[in-house]
Design an enzyme around this catalytic site. Structure first.
Site, short mmCIF file in Angstrom:
data_model
loop_
_atom_site.label_atom_id
_atom_site.label_comp_id
_atom_site.label_asym_id
_atom_site.label_seq_id
_atom_site.Cartn_x
_atom_site.Cartn_y
_atom_site.Cartn_z
NE ARG A 181 -3.79 -2.23 0.13
CZ ARG A 181 -3.38 -3.62 -0.46
NH1 ARG A 181 -2.32 -3.65 -1.04
NH2 ARG A 181 -4.18 -4.44 -0.19
CB SER A 260 -9.70 -1.54 3.90
OG SER A 260 -10.03 -2.61 3.34
CD GLU A 364 -5.78 0.81 2.10
OE1 GLU A 364 -6.24 0.80 1.01
OE2 GLU A 364 -5.90 0.10 3.09
#
Length: 372
Positions: A181, A260, A364
């Site tokens: 990520r 998420s 995130e």
């Protein structure tokens, strides 16, 4: 290559003017441009439909010292209630160019639509990334991944405008610094504006890439490492995502989210040992936390598991911002929420998980004008 799309926020638009094909709005609502449907207005909103228009808007901001916010699909943004005092640049560029197994996407292309077209073309490599909201240009920034695939495994090059050198550059995969990520583009958020992304896909005669993710393999009734028909892989992933509220549906508030909200923590050996001890202390001597290899001396665990075991179950919350009723990793706007409502919930979850297990969750989505 298709041209001419100029998205306009729903509802009554604020005063605007059109410069060529570039649309410019003042005091423009940004909430409709995000999947959270949260955030205040931008001083100016420019919608660009070509790379040249994107570069011109970026140079204008840089030359005048005006803050710049680049918006693609808005699926990874948390914008403060006060909005953004500067230029918000909406990427509405189009381009799906397929040459054999080589694919080039303009940054403004809708990612989920592009994945569907690769499956229709019989090409493997991104089929398990079906249903992920957002634009193609955002995928290398976040190194988007799901169900055993990451875009870093198929991206060959990223074409971007370098604000430091004021040039368009082509950055090969090896120089993108991809990790979980993360990427060079995320590490230097004020330097690069992604214009195009190039991929190398696989012609596997209508079959998927080897299925890596255990949940996907179980749903398909195969073993990890097996290949399945591309359409079956895509439909299975879409079903799994929909069951978790991860496929956009305007009528379903569980999808009024950024997917998420927290990344899965990656812990070194000492951190994981301390975490594992806390788990046994809290949940019993037989309890074991999820653990996945994450490089030398590091282990990845599950943020969703941590949230649930810390007491934040599906549907948690009493206000307009709550945990999804389908998945503990998604924070949602139930309608009428503010960004501060969302952040209050996020902070509560972070504090609760840390108190229970000594692990600090990291958000995130990108925050604009606010922070946890």
């Amino acid at each position: 290559m298709r041209r001419g799309r100029t998205p306009v926020p729903p509802g009554q638009p604020p005063p605007s003017r059109t410069l060529g094909r570039v649309q410019e709005l003042h005091d423009a609502p940004l909430a409709p441009l995000t999947t959270f449907r949260l955030g205040g207005p931008a001083t100016r909103l420019i919608t660009a439909t070509t790379d040249a228009e994107v570069i011109a808007a970026v140079r204008e901001a840089d030359d005048s010292g005006t803050p710049l916010l680049v918006i693609g699909g808005g699926s990874n943004l948390v914008i403060g209630d006060k909005g953004f005092d500067g230029i918000a640049l909406r990427l509405a560029t189009e381009g799906f160019d397929l040459d054999g197994t080589r694919l080039e996407l303009a940054a403004g292309e809708v990612w989920s639509d592009a994945v569907a077209r690769t499956v229709e073309a019989g090409l493997a490599g991104v089929e398990c990334l079906s249903g992920i909201p957002g634009s193609a240009g955002a995928t290398p920034i976040q190194n988007v991944g799901a169900y055993g695939q990451e875009v870093s495994s198929t991206i060959t090059e990223v074409v971007a405008y370098d604000r430091r050198t004021r040039r368009t550059v082509t950055i090969p995969n090896a120089e993108c610094a991809f990790s979980y990520r993360h990427s060079r583009f995320k590490a230097e958020p004020d330097r690069f504006v992604v214009l195009r992304v190039r991929f190398a896909l696989e012609d596997a005669q209508g079959l998927s890439a080897p299925v890596k993710y255990a949940e996907t393999a179980r749903a398909l009734g195969v073993e990890p490492g097996d290949r399945v028909p591309l359409a079956a892989a895509r439909e299975t992933v879409l079903g799994l995502r929909a069951g978790k509220g991860m496929v956009l549906d305007p009528a379903d508030h569980d999808t009024w989210s950024a997917g998420s909200f927290f990344t899965n923590p990656i812990l070194d050996r000492a951190q994981f040992a301390a975490f594992r001890a806390r788990v046994k202390e809290r949940l019993g001597a037989e309890a074991e936390p999820p653990a996945f290899p994450a490089g030398e001396e590091h282990t990845k665990t599950s943020a969703a598991w941590l949230i649930d075991k810390a007491g934040f179950t599906k549907g948690y919350g009493s206000g307009p911002a709550r945990i999804s009723t389908k998945h503990t990793l998604a924070l949602t706007n139930r309608g009428g929420a503010t960004t501060e409502d969302l952040l209050a919930l996020a902070r509560e979850v972070v504090a609760g998980v840390h108190e229970a297990f000594g692990v600090t969750l990291v958000n995130e989505p990108v925050t604009v004008g606010v922070s946890l």
